[in-house]
Design a protein around this motif. Structure first.
Motif, PDB file in Angstrom:
ATOM      1  N   ARG A   1      -8.291  -2.466  12.399  1.00 59.71           N
ATOM      2  CA  ARG A   1      -7.650  -1.288  12.987  1.00 59.71           C
ATOM      3  C   ARG A   1      -6.119  -1.366  12.978  1.00 59.71           C
ATOM      4  N   GLN A   2      -5.569  -2.358  12.355  1.00 61.46           N
ATOM      5  CA  GLN A   2      -4.111  -2.516  12.277  1.00 61.46           C
ATOM      6  C   GLN A   2      -3.467  -1.223  11.773  1.00 61.46           C
ATOM      7  N   LYS A   3      -2.334  -0.843  12.354  1.00 59.29           N
ATOM      8  CA  LYS A   3      -1.616   0.344  11.882  1.00 59.29           C
ATOM      9  C   LYS A   3      -1.098   0.081  10.476  1.00 59.29           C
ATOM     10  N   ARG A   4      -1.258   1.065   9.599  1.00 61.05           N
ATOM     11  CA  ARG A   4      -0.836   0.918   8.204  1.00 61.05           C
ATOM     12  C   ARG A   4      -0.218   2.211   7.699  1.00 61.05           C
ATOM     13  N   ASP A   5       0.844   2.083   6.918  1.00 59.75           N
ATOM     14  CA  ASP A   5       1.391   3.214   6.180  1.00 59.75           C
ATOM     15  C   ASP A   5       0.634   3.260   4.865  1.00 59.75           C
ATOM     16  N   ILE A   6      -0.240   4.227   4.708  1.00 56.20           N
ATOM     17  CA  ILE A   6      -1.134   4.209   3.549  1.00 56.20           C
ATOM     18  C   ILE A   6      -0.412   4.337   2.211  1.00 56.20           C
ATOM     19  N   ASP A   7       0.821   4.828   2.218  1.00 57.30           N
ATOM     20  CA  ASP A   7       1.544   4.940   0.949  1.00 57.30           C
ATOM     21  C   ASP A   7       2.017   3.582   0.423  1.00 57.30           C
ATOM     22  N   ASN A   8       1.898   2.511   1.204  1.00 61.00           N
ATOM     23  CA  ASN A   8       2.350   1.188   0.767  1.00 61.00           C
ATOM     24  C   ASN A   8       1.309   0.404  -0.026  1.00 61.00           C
ATOM     25  N   TYR A   9       0.168   0.991  -0.305  1.00 62.20           N
ATOM     26  CA  TYR A   9      -0.920   0.233  -0.921  1.00 62.20           C
ATOM     27  C   TYR A   9      -1.254   0.659  -2.359  1.00 62.20           C
ATOM     28  N   SER A  10      -0.703   1.748  -2.820  1.00 60.53           N
ATOM     29  CA  SER A  10      -1.094   2.261  -4.137  1.00 60.53           C
ATOM     30  C   SER A  10      -0.563   1.421  -5.296  1.00 60.53           C
ATOM     31  N   LYS A  11       0.610   0.817  -5.155  1.00 61.63           N
ATOM     32  CA  LYS A  11       1.196   0.081  -6.279  1.00 61.63           C
ATOM     33  C   LYS A  11       0.302  -1.063  -6.743  1.00 61.63           C
ATOM     34  N   ALA A  12      -0.206  -1.856  -5.809  1.00 58.38           N
ATOM     35  CA  ALA A  12      -1.069  -2.978  -6.192  1.00 58.38           C
ATOM     36  C   ALA A  12      -2.321  -2.484  -6.911  1.00 58.38           C
ATOM     37  N   VAL A  13      -2.879  -1.374  -6.439  1.00 57.03           N
ATOM     38  CA  VAL A  13      -4.089  -0.806  -7.042  1.00 57.03           C
ATOM     39  C   VAL A  13      -3.801  -0.315  -8.462  1.00 57.03           C
ATOM     40  N   LEU A  14      -2.746   0.484  -8.618  1.00 52.95           N
ATOM     41  CA  LEU A  14      -2.418   1.041  -9.936  1.00 52.95           C
ATOM     42  C   LEU A  14      -2.046  -0.064 -10.932  1.00 52.95           C
ATOM     43  N   ASP A  15      -1.295  -1.056 -10.467  1.00 49.00           N
ATOM     44  CA  ASP A  15      -0.919  -2.160 -11.365  1.00 49.00           C
ATOM     45  C   ASP A  15      -2.140  -2.969 -11.805  1.00 49.00           C
ATOM     46  N   ALA A  16      -3.107  -3.147 -10.921  1.00 47.59           N
ATOM     47  CA  ALA A  16      -4.332  -3.872 -11.292  1.00 47.59           C
ATOM     48  C   ALA A  16      -5.136  -3.088 -12.332  1.00 47.59           C
ATOM     49  N   ILE A  17      -5.205  -1.779 -12.173  1.00 48.09           N
ATOM     50  CA  ILE A  17      -5.934  -0.952 -13.143  1.00 48.09           C
ATOM     51  C   ILE A  17      -5.250  -1.021 -14.502  1.00 48.09           C
ATOM     52  N   THR A  18      -3.917  -1.038 -14.505  1.00 51.12           N
ATOM     53  CA  THR A  18      -3.170  -1.194 -15.755  1.00 51.12           C
ATOM     54  C   THR A  18      -3.473  -2.555 -16.379  1.00 51.12           C
ATOM     55  N   ALA A  19      -3.423  -3.612 -15.577  1.00 51.13           N
ATOM     56  CA  ALA A  19      -3.675  -4.974 -16.077  1.00 51.13           C
ATOM     57  C   ALA A  19      -5.084  -5.112 -16.647  1.00 51.13           C
ATOM     58  N   ALA A  20      -6.042  -4.355 -16.100  1.00 50.48           N
ATOM     59  CA  ALA A  20      -7.426  -4.409 -16.589  1.00 50.48           C
ATOM     60  C   ALA A  20      -7.614  -3.605 -17.869  1.00 50.48           C
ATOM     61  N   GLY A  21      -6.616  -2.816 -18.256  1.00 49.24           N
ATOM     62  CA  GLY A  21      -6.692  -2.063 -19.505  1.00 49.24           C
ATOM     63  C   GLY A  21      -7.463  -0.763 -19.423  1.00 49.24           C
ATOM     64  N   VAL A  22      -7.674  -0.246 -18.219  1.00 44.72           N
ATOM     65  CA  VAL A  22      -8.374   1.042 -18.092  1.00 44.72           C
ATOM     66  C   VAL A  22      -7.511   2.151 -18.702  1.00 44.72           C
ATOM     67  N   TRP A  23      -6.209   2.058 -18.472  1.00 44.89           N
ATOM     68  CA  TRP A  23      -5.242   2.958 -19.108  1.00 44.89           C
ATOM     69  C   TRP A  23      -4.109   2.093 -19.640  1.00 44.89           C
ATOM     70  N   ASP A  24      -3.231   2.701 -20.429  1.00 43.72           N
ATOM     71  CA  ASP A  24      -2.117   1.949 -21.007  1.00 43.72           C
ATOM     72  C   ASP A  24      -1.051   1.662 -19.957  1.00 43.72           C
ATOM     73  N   ASP A  25      -0.718   2.653 -19.142  1.00 39.21           N
ATOM     74  CA  ASP A  25       0.343   2.493 -18.147  1.00 39.21           C
ATOM     75  C   ASP A  25       0.125   3.490 -17.022  1.00 39.21           C
ATOM     76  N   ASP A  26       0.469   3.089 -15.797  1.00 42.82           N
ATOM     77  CA  ASP A  26       0.274   4.009 -14.688  1.00 42.82           C
ATOM     78  C   ASP A  26       1.255   5.186 -14.722  1.00 42.82           C
ATOM     79  N   GLU A  27       2.134   5.210 -15.702  1.00 40.57           N
ATOM     80  CA  GLU A  27       2.987   6.379 -15.947  1.00 40.57           C
ATOM     81  C   GLU A  27       2.133   7.586 -16.307  1.00 40.57           C
ATOM     82  N   GLN A  28       0.926   7.358 -16.767  1.00 44.00           N
ATOM     83  CA  GLN A  28       0.020   8.443 -17.143  1.00 44.00           C
ATOM     84  C   GLN A  28      -0.485   9.237 -15.935  1.00 44.00           C
TER      85      GLN A  28
END
Length: 117
Positions: A64-91
């Protein structure tokens, strides 16, 4: 549409560190990326997506810790890029972040859709 379930990500402040004046990916950031890439590879075996995308991330927090939800997307998007699902999260043209329920051990549920041209 692609749906992926990833580990709950570290906040953006915890995925980098400054060492001798250089910004690097922290140990926690590297460990998260490795675990997330492994999970993604177990869930997605399709070819790399080349088009424009919209992404929805539902954060299932472990506590239940307070969290700013906008601080968590970078790690997720970078992991998806590293896995090769897309070329770059710029897409990614549109991103929606949703605060989900609280459930241990936590997760990030990601939905990826191509945007019509």
């Amino acid at each position: 549409m692609i749906e992926l379930t990833l580990p709950f990500p570290p906040a953006v402040n915890n995925i980098t560190a400054v060492v001798r004046g250089r910004k690097i990916t922290s140990k926690r950031g590297r460990e998260y990326r490795a675990a997330a890439v492994e999970m993604i590879q177990g869930q997605y075996r399709g070819s790399q997506i080349d088009g424009r995308l919209q992404v929805q991330i539902t954060l299932v927090a472990p506590t239940r810790q307070k969290r700013d939800i906008d601080n968590y997307s970078k790690a997720v998007l970078d992991a998806i890029t590293a896995a090769g699902v897309w070329d770059d999260d710029e897409q990614v043209d549109r991103i929606e972040i949703i605060r989900g329920e609280i459930r241990k051990p936590g997760a990030a549920v990601v939905t990826i859709q191509e945007v019509a041209a």
